[in-house]
Design a protein around this motif. Sequence first.
Motif, PDB file in Angstrom:
ATOM      1  N   VAL A 191     -10.067   8.505 -12.745  1.00 17.07           N
ATOM      2  CA  VAL A 191      -9.678   7.153 -13.161  1.00 17.07           C
ATOM      3  C   VAL A 191      -8.296   6.811 -12.611  1.00 17.07           C
ATOM      4  CG1 VAL A 191      -9.055   5.713 -15.154  1.00 17.07           C
ATOM      5  CG2 VAL A 191     -11.149   7.097 -15.206  1.00 17.07           C
ATOM      6  N   ASN A 192      -7.372   7.767 -12.664  1.00 18.51           N
ATOM      7  CA  ASN A 192      -6.028   7.537 -12.140  1.00 18.51           C
ATOM      8  C   ASN A 192      -6.057   7.213 -10.646  1.00 18.51           C
ATOM      9  OD1 ASN A 192      -2.998   7.746 -12.511  1.00 18.51           O
ATOM     10  ND2 ASN A 192      -3.330   9.247 -10.884  1.00 18.51           N
ATOM     11  N   GLU A 193      -6.891   7.912  -9.885  1.00 14.27           N
ATOM     12  CA  GLU A 193      -6.987   7.649  -8.438  1.00 14.27           C
ATOM     13  C   GLU A 193      -7.474   6.230  -8.167  1.00 14.27           C
ATOM     14  OE1 GLU A 193      -6.156   9.528  -5.632  1.00 14.27           O
ATOM     15  OE2 GLU A 193      -5.092  10.646  -7.176  1.00 14.27           O
ATOM     16  N   VAL A 194      -8.508   5.817  -8.878  1.00 12.42           N
ATOM     17  CA  VAL A 194      -9.049   4.469  -8.679  1.00 12.42           C
ATOM     18  C   VAL A 194      -8.018   3.424  -9.103  1.00 12.42           C
ATOM     19  CG1 VAL A 194     -10.860   2.850  -9.376  1.00 12.42           C
ATOM     20  CG2 VAL A 194     -11.437   5.239  -8.912  1.00 12.42           C
ATOM     21  N   ALA A 195      -7.384   3.631 -10.247  1.00  8.92           N
ATOM     22  CA  ALA A 195      -6.382   2.686 -10.730  1.00  8.92           C
ATOM     23  C   ALA A 195      -5.186   2.611  -9.783  1.00  8.92           C
ATOM     24  CB  ALA A 195      -5.926   3.085 -12.137  1.00  8.92           C
ATOM     25  N   THR A 196      -4.752   3.754  -9.268  1.00  6.76           N
ATOM     26  CA  THR A 196      -3.633   3.775  -8.316  1.00  6.76           C
ATOM     27  C   THR A 196      -3.985   3.000  -7.055  1.00  6.76           C
ATOM     28  OG1 THR A 196      -2.860   5.906  -9.163  1.00  6.76           O
ATOM     29  CG2 THR A 196      -2.116   5.277  -6.956  1.00  6.76           C
ATOM     30  N   ASN A 197      -5.181   3.219  -6.531  1.00  4.26           N
ATOM     31  CA  ASN A 197      -5.615   2.477  -5.342  1.00  4.26           C
ATOM     32  C   ASN A 197      -5.655   0.976  -5.615  1.00  4.26           C
ATOM     33  OD1 ASN A 197      -5.866   4.751  -3.777  1.00  4.26           O
ATOM     34  ND2 ASN A 197      -8.064   4.961  -4.107  1.00  4.26           N
ATOM     35  N   ALA A 198      -6.084   0.590  -6.805  1.00  5.85           N
ATOM     36  CA  ALA A 198      -6.180  -0.829  -7.141  1.00  5.85           C
ATOM     37  C   ALA A 198      -4.825  -1.524  -7.076  1.00  5.85           C
ATOM     38  CB  ALA A 198      -6.800  -1.005  -8.529  1.00  5.85           C
ATOM     39  N   VAL A 199      -3.770  -0.866  -7.572  1.00  6.04           N
ATOM     40  CA  VAL A 199      -2.451  -1.519  -7.619  1.00  6.04           C
ATOM     41  C   VAL A 199      -1.569  -1.197  -6.420  1.00  6.04           C
ATOM     42  CG1 VAL A 199      -2.422  -1.892 -10.109  1.00  6.04           C
ATOM     43  CG2 VAL A 199      -1.542   0.255  -9.187  1.00  6.04           C
ATOM     44  N   THR A 200      -2.006  -0.318  -5.540  1.00  5.46           N
ATOM     45  CA  THR A 200      -1.227  -0.071  -4.328  1.00  5.46           C
ATOM     46  C   THR A 200      -1.886  -0.676  -3.086  1.00  5.46           C
ATOM     47  OG1 THR A 200      -2.218   2.113  -4.040  1.00  5.46           O
ATOM     48  CG2 THR A 200      -0.101   2.028  -5.160  1.00  5.46           C
ATOM     49  N   HIS A 201      -3.213  -0.788  -3.094  1.00 11.13           N
ATOM     50  CA  HIS A 201      -3.914  -1.327  -1.924  1.00 11.13           C
ATOM     51  C   HIS A 201      -4.628  -2.645  -2.214  1.00 11.13           C
ATOM     52  CE1 HIS A 201      -3.099   2.400   0.109  1.00 11.13           C
ATOM     53  NE2 HIS A 201      -3.691   3.076  -0.851  1.00 11.13           N
ATOM     54  N   GLY A 202      -4.711  -3.034  -3.479  1.00 10.98           N
ATOM     55  CA  GLY A 202      -5.440  -4.244  -3.843  1.00 10.98           C
ATOM     56  C   GLY A 202      -4.504  -5.379  -4.202  1.00 10.98           C
ATOM     57  N   ALA A 203      -4.007  -5.363  -5.410  1.00  8.23           N
ATOM     58  CA  ALA A 203      -3.118  -6.412  -5.910  1.00  8.23           C
ATOM     59  C   ALA A 203      -2.036  -5.751  -6.760  1.00  8.23           C
ATOM     60  CB  ALA A 203      -3.920  -7.415  -6.743  1.00  8.23           C
ATOM     61  N   ASP A 204      -1.020  -6.525  -7.114  1.00 11.87           N
ATOM     62  CA  ASP A 204       0.078  -5.973  -7.913  1.00 11.87           C
ATOM     63  C   ASP A 204      -0.363  -5.597  -9.319  1.00 11.87           C
ATOM     64  OD1 ASP A 204       1.816  -6.249  -5.800  1.00 11.87           O
ATOM     65  OD2 ASP A 204       2.627  -8.167  -6.505  1.00 11.87           O
TER      66      ASP A 204
ATOM     67  N   VAL B 209     -18.703   3.934 -19.483  1.00 11.80           N
ATOM     68  CA  VAL B 209     -18.609   3.147 -18.255  1.00 11.80           C
ATOM     69  C   VAL B 209     -17.162   2.684 -18.106  1.00 11.80           C
ATOM     70  CG1 VAL B 209     -19.432   1.097 -17.020  1.00 11.80           C
ATOM     71  CG2 VAL B 209     -20.988   2.361 -18.532  1.00 11.80           C
ATOM     72  N   VAL B 210     -16.598   2.878 -16.923  1.00  6.17           N
ATOM     73  CA  VAL B 210     -15.234   2.443 -16.631  1.00  6.17           C
ATOM     74  C   VAL B 210     -15.289   1.539 -15.405  1.00  6.17           C
ATOM     75  CG1 VAL B 210     -12.902   3.158 -15.979  1.00  6.17           C
ATOM     76  CG2 VAL B 210     -14.267   4.602 -17.499  1.00  6.17           C
ATOM     77  N   GLU B 211     -14.686   0.380 -15.544  1.00  6.12           N
ATOM     78  CA  GLU B 211     -14.655  -0.590 -14.457  1.00  6.12           C
ATOM     79  C   GLU B 211     -13.195  -0.930 -14.169  1.00  6.12           C
ATOM     80  OE1 GLU B 211     -17.253  -4.379 -14.243  1.00  6.12           O
ATOM     81  OE2 GLU B 211     -15.399  -4.900 -15.293  1.00  6.12           O
ATOM     82  N   VAL B 212     -12.773  -0.766 -12.926  1.00  4.18           N
ATOM     83  CA  VAL B 212     -11.418  -1.126 -12.511  1.00  4.18           C
ATOM     84  C   VAL B 212     -11.549  -2.267 -11.521  1.00  4.18           C
ATOM     85  CG1 VAL B 212      -9.307  -0.359 -11.358  1.00  4.18           C
ATOM     86  CG2 VAL B 212     -10.540   1.214 -12.878  1.00  4.18           C
ATOM     87  N   HIS B 213     -10.770  -3.317 -11.756  1.00  2.62           N
ATOM     88  CA  HIS B 213     -10.858  -4.507 -10.907  1.00  2.62           C
ATOM     89  C   HIS B 213      -9.460  -4.971 -10.524  1.00  2.62           C
ATOM     90  CE1 HIS B 213     -12.439  -8.265  -9.363  1.00  2.62           C
ATOM     91  NE2 HIS B 213     -11.505  -8.890 -10.039  1.00  2.62           N
ATOM     92  N   ASP B 214      -9.302  -5.306  -9.243  1.00  2.00           N
ATOM     93  CA  ASP B 214      -8.059  -5.931  -8.801  1.00  2.00           C
ATOM     94  C   ASP B 214      -8.431  -7.219  -8.075  1.00  2.00           C
ATOM     95  OD1 ASP B 214      -8.076  -5.612  -5.770  1.00  2.00           O
ATOM     96  OD2 ASP B 214      -8.310  -3.522  -6.390  1.00  2.00           O
ATOM     97  N   GLY B 215      -7.478  -8.080  -7.908  1.00  2.00           N
ATOM     98  CA  GLY B 215      -7.721  -9.359  -7.254  1.00  2.00           C
ATOM     99  C   GLY B 215      -7.419  -9.343  -5.773  1.00  2.00           C
ATOM    100  N   GLY B 216      -7.292  -8.165  -5.199  1.00  2.36           N
ATOM    101  CA  GLY B 216      -6.965  -8.060  -3.773  1.00  2.36           C
ATOM    102  C   GLY B 216      -8.149  -8.448  -2.887  1.00  2.36           C
ATOM    103  N   VAL B 217      -7.856  -8.604  -1.623  1.00  2.00           N
ATOM    104  CA  VAL B 217      -8.860  -8.968  -0.623  1.00  2.00           C
ATOM    105  C   VAL B 217      -8.940  -7.841   0.393  1.00  2.00           C
ATOM    106  CG1 VAL B 217      -9.463 -10.650   1.143  1.00  2.00           C
ATOM    107  CG2 VAL B 217      -8.346 -11.400  -0.950  1.00  2.00           C
ATOM    108  N   TRP B 218     -10.161  -7.440   0.743  1.00  2.86           N
ATOM    109  CA  TRP B 218     -10.370  -6.368   1.713  1.00  2.86           C
ATOM    110  C   TRP B 218      -9.769  -6.747   3.057  1.00  2.86           C
ATOM    111  CZ3 TRP B 218     -11.188  -1.552   2.662  1.00  2.86           C
ATOM    112  CH2 TRP B 218     -11.614  -1.152   3.911  1.00  2.86           C
ATOM    113  N   LYS B 219      -8.994  -5.837   3.618  1.00  3.56           N
ATOM    114  CA  LYS B 219      -8.415  -6.008   4.950  1.00  3.56           C
ATOM    115  C   LYS B 219      -8.785  -4.799   5.761  1.00  3.56           C
ATOM    116  CE  LYS B 219      -4.508  -8.388   2.947  1.00  3.56           C
ATOM    117  NZ  LYS B 219      -3.188  -8.219   2.428  1.00  3.56           N
ATOM    118  N   PRO B 220      -9.634  -4.959   6.781  1.00  3.97           N
ATOM    119  CA  PRO B 220     -10.015  -3.811   7.586  1.00  3.97           C
ATOM    120  C   PRO B 220      -8.807  -3.180   8.277  1.00  3.97           C
ATOM    121  CG  PRO B 220     -11.000  -5.837   8.429  1.00  3.97           C
ATOM    122  CD  PRO B 220     -10.204  -6.197   7.226  1.00  3.97           C
TER     123      PRO B 220
END
Length: 99
Positions: free
Chosen positions: A58-71, A85-96
């Motif tokens: 969970v920490n890995e997914v959450a860290t990725n969300a706030v470092t690569h997705g959105a603040d 069930v755990v769902e992590v969501h960020d408002g970031g946009v995929w950038k290849p």
Amino acid sequence: MNEGAEPEAGLVSPPPGAPVKQLRFALPDLPRVRQFAESEARQAGMPEDAIGDFVIAVNEVATNAVTHGADTASMRTWTSSGDLVVEVHDGGVWKPGPM
């Protein structure tokens, strides 16, 4: 934490009537994310020897969300048929990445 929170656009909904807990977080809040995940795992009856690996995942997914997705990001949890069930969501946009 916001129990019974409505899903954001594009998110999967829990089963009708399932209690939902939500945590909004930013990078400095990751210790709170880990505590929340551990608490939810225990409440769901996860075996003690699995909780450490669960919290790391969970920490890995959450860290990725706030470092690569959105603040900021959000995490929702609920149980379905005995599964947590755990769902992590960020408002970031995929950038290849570079080709």
